[in-house]
Design an enzyme around this catalytic site. Sequence first.
Site, PDB file in Angstrom:
ATOM      1  N   ASP A  57       0.855  -1.190   0.000  1.00 43.04           N
ATOM      2  CA  ASP A  57       0.000   0.000   0.000  1.00 43.04           C
ATOM      3  C   ASP A  57       0.888   1.235   0.000  1.00 43.04           C
ATOM      4  OD1 ASP A  57      -2.441  -1.367  -0.001  1.00 43.04           O
ATOM      5  OD2 ASP A  57      -2.508  -1.465   2.187  1.00 43.04           O
ATOM      6  N   ASP A  94      -6.921  -1.428  -4.811  1.00 42.39           N
ATOM      7  CA  ASP A  94      -8.008  -1.135  -3.868  1.00 42.39           C
ATOM      8  C   ASP A  94      -8.946  -0.079  -4.439  1.00 42.39           C
ATOM      9  OD1 ASP A  94      -6.768  -2.875  -2.046  1.00 42.39           O
ATOM     10  OD2 ASP A  94      -5.673  -1.239  -1.080  1.00 42.39           O
TER      11      ASP A  94
END
Length: 170
Positions: free
Chosen positions: A126, A144
Amino acid sequence: MKDLTTKQSGVRWLWLALLVFVLDIGTKLFVMDTMGYGWANRIEILPFFNLLYVHNYGAAFSFLSDAGGWQRWFFAAIALGVSGLLIYWMRCTPASNRILNVAYALVIGGAIGNLFDRLVHGYVVDFLDFYIGNSHWPAFNLADAAICVGAGLIVLDSVRASKKPHAEAE
């Protein structure tokens, strides 16, 4: 649901899933190769946005991140199952239904992007960090974002379909 030929079906939109996958993996590899890990190495871009390289061993919002390792395979199975189901639904959806096919492709591309991370690294990379003051949204990545946009488009299509007169839907 009836299967349509590949030319007539939403399977034609799988190029978008491939594009999402390539962009997602490319940005993650770039982050891993160019940034240091953790908060001390974040790059402040805007007063509400940082680039931040972190690992997520769980799912959304780090759900089950400290579960001991089994969650890696659990989330991998979910990604494969959902992607398979969406590809089947794409086969049954006319290619002309752009919103729904784009939605399915975004979810598939994002799911496979995060699946790749889980299988290769054991965690998801991330790097997007949005915040207001000291309140940070959990860091996320392009996969995402694609999954969230795709899910939103599925809901939008469902709402639009429910408002059509019954005779038109047949």
